[in-house]
Design a protein around this motif. Structure first.
Motif, mmCIF file in Angstrom:
data_model
loop_
_atom_site.group_PDB
_atom_site.id
_atom_site.type_symbol
_atom_site.label_atom_id
_atom_site.label_comp_id
_atom_site.label_asym_id
_atom_site.label_seq_id
_atom_site.Cartn_x
_atom_site.Cartn_y
_atom_site.Cartn_z
ATOM 1 N N ARG A 2 -5.593 7.657 15.075
ATOM 2 C CA ARG A 2 -6.001 6.293 14.751
ATOM 3 C C ARG A 2 -7.158 5.795 15.624
ATOM 4 N NH1 ARG A 2 -5.809 6.070 11.033
ATOM 5 N NH2 ARG A 2 -5.489 3.885 10.552
ATOM 6 N N TYR B 49 -8.633 -3.606 1.510
ATOM 7 C CA TYR B 49 -9.452 -4.830 1.523
ATOM 8 C C TYR B 49 -8.658 -5.966 0.860
ATOM 9 C CZ TYR B 49 -13.039 -1.129 1.702
ATOM 10 O OH TYR B 49 -13.753 0.004 1.992
ATOM 11 N N GLY C 179 -7.856 2.799 14.244
ATOM 12 C CA GLY C 179 -8.284 3.125 12.886
ATOM 13 C C GLY C 179 -9.230 2.035 12.406
ATOM 14 N N SER C 180 -10.028 2.346 11.359
ATOM 15 C CA SER C 180 -10.887 1.274 10.844
ATOM 16 C C SER C 180 -10.046 0.205 10.156
ATOM 17 C CB SER C 180 -12.001 1.804 9.944
ATOM 18 O OG SER C 180 -11.554 2.800 9.104
ATOM 19 N N ASP C 181 -8.823 0.550 9.765
ATOM 20 C CA ASP C 181 -7.889 -0.464 9.236
ATOM 21 C C ASP C 181 -7.767 -1.646 10.199
ATOM 22 O OD1 ASP C 181 -7.176 0.984 6.961
ATOM 23 O OD2 ASP C 181 -5.419 1.898 7.889
ATOM 24 N N THR D 45 -15.056 5.858 10.968
ATOM 25 C CA THR D 45 -13.741 6.318 11.415
ATOM 26 C C THR D 45 -13.788 7.749 11.931
ATOM 27 O OG1 THR D 45 -11.449 6.629 10.747
ATOM 28 C CG2 THR D 45 -13.109 7.058 9.061
ATOM 29 N N TYR E 32 0.869 -1.183 0.000
ATOM 30 C CA TYR E 32 0.000 0.000 0.000
ATOM 31 C C TYR E 32 0.900 1.225 0.000
ATOM 32 C CZ TYR E 32 -3.537 3.358 1.523
ATOM 33 O OH TYR E 32 -4.385 4.436 1.605
ATOM 34 N N ASN F 232 -14.171 4.945 -2.098
ATOM 35 C CA ASN F 232 -12.868 5.550 -2.344
ATOM 36 C C ASN F 232 -12.220 4.728 -3.448
ATOM 37 O OD1 ASN F 232 -10.330 6.629 -2.240
ATOM 38 N ND2 ASN F 232 -9.806 5.874 -0.205
HETATM 39 N N1 PMP Z 1 -11.792 2.955 4.577
HETATM 40 C C1 PMP Z 1 -11.631 3.819 3.577
HETATM 41 C C2 PMP Z 1 -12.586 3.775 2.437
HETATM 42 C C3 PMP Z 1 -10.573 4.733 3.596
HETATM 43 O O1 PMP Z 1 -10.403 5.579 2.569
HETATM 44 C C4 PMP Z 1 -9.700 4.755 4.700
HETATM 45 C C5 PMP Z 1 -8.558 5.708 4.839
HETATM 46 N N2 PMP Z 1 -7.940 6.131 3.719
HETATM 47 C C6 PMP Z 1 -9.908 3.823 5.702
HETATM 48 C C7 PMP Z 1 -10.973 2.956 5.630
HETATM 49 C C8 PMP Z 1 -9.009 3.718 6.879
HETATM 50 O O2 PMP Z 1 -9.291 4.677 7.785
HETATM 51 P P1 PMP Z 1 -8.670 4.700 9.239
HETATM 52 O O3 PMP Z 1 -7.845 5.935 9.300
HETATM 53 O O4 PMP Z 1 -9.852 4.728 10.150
HETATM 54 O O5 PMP Z 1 -7.855 3.442 9.416
#
Ligand code: PMP
Length: 363
Positions: free
Chosen positions: A232, A120, A91-93, A221, A15, A164
Motif C-alpha cells: 500500500r 471515485y 495506496g493512491s486510494d 501508485t 466495492y 480502468n
Molecule cells: N486507481 C486506479 C485506476 C486503480 O485501478 C487502482 C487499483 N485498482 C487504484 C487507483 C488504487 O491503487 P492503490 O493500490 O495505489 O490504492
C-alpha cells in the motif's frame, strides 16, 4: 441497537475487490490457480524492494518517518517538482480519500467518468457529494462532455488515464481543451495508476513542473508496475497549497516504514521496471493474437489489463473459469454484463487463460 446512518452512506454499493487466491481455492476446491483479476504485477515484488523490506524488519519497533522524507524527496526529484508538491499515501486510494475529505462538502458535485475506477464514486458518495457520471464515448473518456457537466457546485473532476477498466487514454490535446474550459475553483485529479504501461505516444502524462501551478493533482501508485500492491503505497503530485491541506488532515503515519523503504528501493530498480513493461507488452500482444484465434472481440489497451467481450453473461464465464483455476473479473458491476477484464500474467499463465477460455466458451 440503533444506528443512525446518513442516507448517502446507506446508498453506497460496496466495492467488490478481486478475491484473494487463497479464498477462491478454498471455496472452489481448486489448486495452482492463476489470478488475472486485480491488475497486479505477475513478476512479484521488485527484488530491490524485497531487500529493503528485509533490512527494515529489525526497526519495526520504531514509528515510521511521518514526513516520509526520503520517499517524498526521491519522488519530487524524479518528477522535477518540489517536495512540497508531493503527498504520499497508504495506496493512491488514501490520496483519493484525502482529496475528497479536503475539498468536498455534502451537496457539492463531483464529476466522474463512467465506467471507471469505482472508488471515485464510492469515496465521493461517502462524503455526501452529488456524483455526476459522464459516459465514455466509444470507450474513451469524453473530456468535452465532462467539462460540460461542471457547475458552480463542482469541486472535483476525476480523470483516469489509462482508464480502468477500458485501458483507453486521453490525449494531451483533449486535456488542454478541457483545462481551457475549466472554471476556477475546480480541482482535476488525473489518476495515472497505469501510466507506466502506456505505449501510445499521444497519451496525456501529467505530474510535470508546469502542472503544479494549476489545480491538477496527479495520482500514481507502487501497486502496479512496481509490484507492491500488498504494501500500500501511492502518491499525489499537486499544488503546494493543496498538499499542505492534505498534510493537515492525513493520519500522521499513513505510510508504514516497510512501505516507505520498499518504495524508495523500487524507484531505483530500473531493471525490474523494464522487465515488467517488457513482459506486459509482449503478453498483451500474445493475448490479442490468441483471442483473435478464438474469434473473440477484445479492446486494445494502454494498461496491463484489457476487456474481452465473451458474448454471454460474464458472471457465468467468471464462475466457469474459476472451475478451470483461472480467476478473471466480471465487468457486470461496471456496466458491461458480457465483458470480462483480465490483466497480463506470466507467459504460461496467459496460455492457461486462453486454453481455459476456449474450454469454457465451447461448452
Ligand atoms: N486507481 C486506479 C485506476 C486503480 O485501478 C487502482 C487499483 N485498482 C487504484 C487507483 C488504487 O491503487 P492503490 O493500490 O495505489 O490504492
Amino acid at each position: 441497537m440503533k444506528l443512525t446512518i446518513p442516507d448517502y452512506i446507506q446508498a453506497i454499493e460496496p466495492y467488490v475487490p478481486g478475491k484473494p487466491i487463497e479464498a477462491l481455492e478454498r471455496e472452489y476446491g481448486i489448486q495452482n490457480s492463476v489470478k488475472l483479476a486485480s491488475n497486479e504485477n505477475p513478476l512479484g515484488p521488485s527484488p530491490m524492494a524485497l531487500a529493503a523490506i528485509r533490512n527494515g524488519l529489525t526497526r519495526l519497533h520504531r514509528y515510521p518517518d511521518g514526513a516520509g522524507h526520503l520517499l517524498t524527496h526521491k519522488l519530487a526529484e524524479a518528477c522535477g517538482v518540489a517536495p512540497e508538491n508531493v503527498v504520499i499515501g497508504n495506496g493512491s486510494d488514501d490520496i483519493i480519500a484525502l482529496l475528497v475529505r479536503a475539498l468536498v462538502r455534502p451537496g457539492d458535485q463531483v464529476v466522474v467518468p463512467q465506467p471507471s475506477f469505482l472508488m471515485y464514486t464510492i469515496t465521493a458518495s461517502a462524503a455526501g457529494a452529488v456524483v455526476e457520471s459522464v459516459p465514455l464515448k466509444s470507450m474513451v473518456m469524453d473530456l468535452d462532455a465532462m467539462v460540460g457537466r461542471v457547475t458552480a457546485d463542482t469541486r472535483l473532476v476525476f480523470i483516469c488515464n489509462p482508464n480502468n477498466p477500458t485501458g483507453t487514454v486521453v490525449t494531451q490535446k483533449a486535456f488542454d481543451r478541457f483545462m481551457a474550459r475549466l472554471p476556477d475553483g475546480v480541482v482535476v485529479v488525473v489518476d495515472e495508476a497505469y501510466i507506466e504501461f502506456a505505449r501510445n505516444a499521444d497519451c496525456l502524462k501529467t505530474g510535470r513542473p508546469s502542472d503544479v501551478d494549476r489545480p491538477v493533482v496527479t495520482l500514481r501508485t507502487f501497486s502496479k508496475a512496481y509490484g507492491l500492491a500488498g504494501l500500500r503505497v501511492g502518491y499525489g503530485i499537486m499544488p503546494a497549497m493543496l498538499a499542505e491541506v492534505l498534510h493537515r488532515i492525513r493520519q500522521p503515519f499513513n505510510v508504514n516504514a516497510l512501505a516507505q523503504a520498499a518504495a524508495v528501493a523500487a524507484l531505483d530498480d530500473r531493471a525490474f521496471l523494464h522487465r515488467t513493461l517488457d513482459l506486459v507488452h509482449r503478453g498483451l500482444d500474445a493475448l490479442y493474437a490468441g483471442l483473435e484465434g478464438l474469434g473473440l472481440t477484445y479492446f486494445k489497451s494502454e494498461a496491463n489489463f484489457f476487456l474481452i467481450d465473451v458474448g454471454q453473461p460474464a458472471d457465468i464465464v467468471f464462475e466457469n473459469m474459476l472451475r478451470q483455476g483461472v480467476i478473471v473479473r466480471s465487468m457486470r458491476a461496471y456496466g458491461f454484463p458480457d465483458y470480462i477484464r483480465i490483466n497480463v500474467g506470466l507467459e504460461n499463465e496467459n496460455r492457461r487463460f486462453l486454453e481455459a477460455l476456449e474450454t469454457v466458451l465451447a461448452k
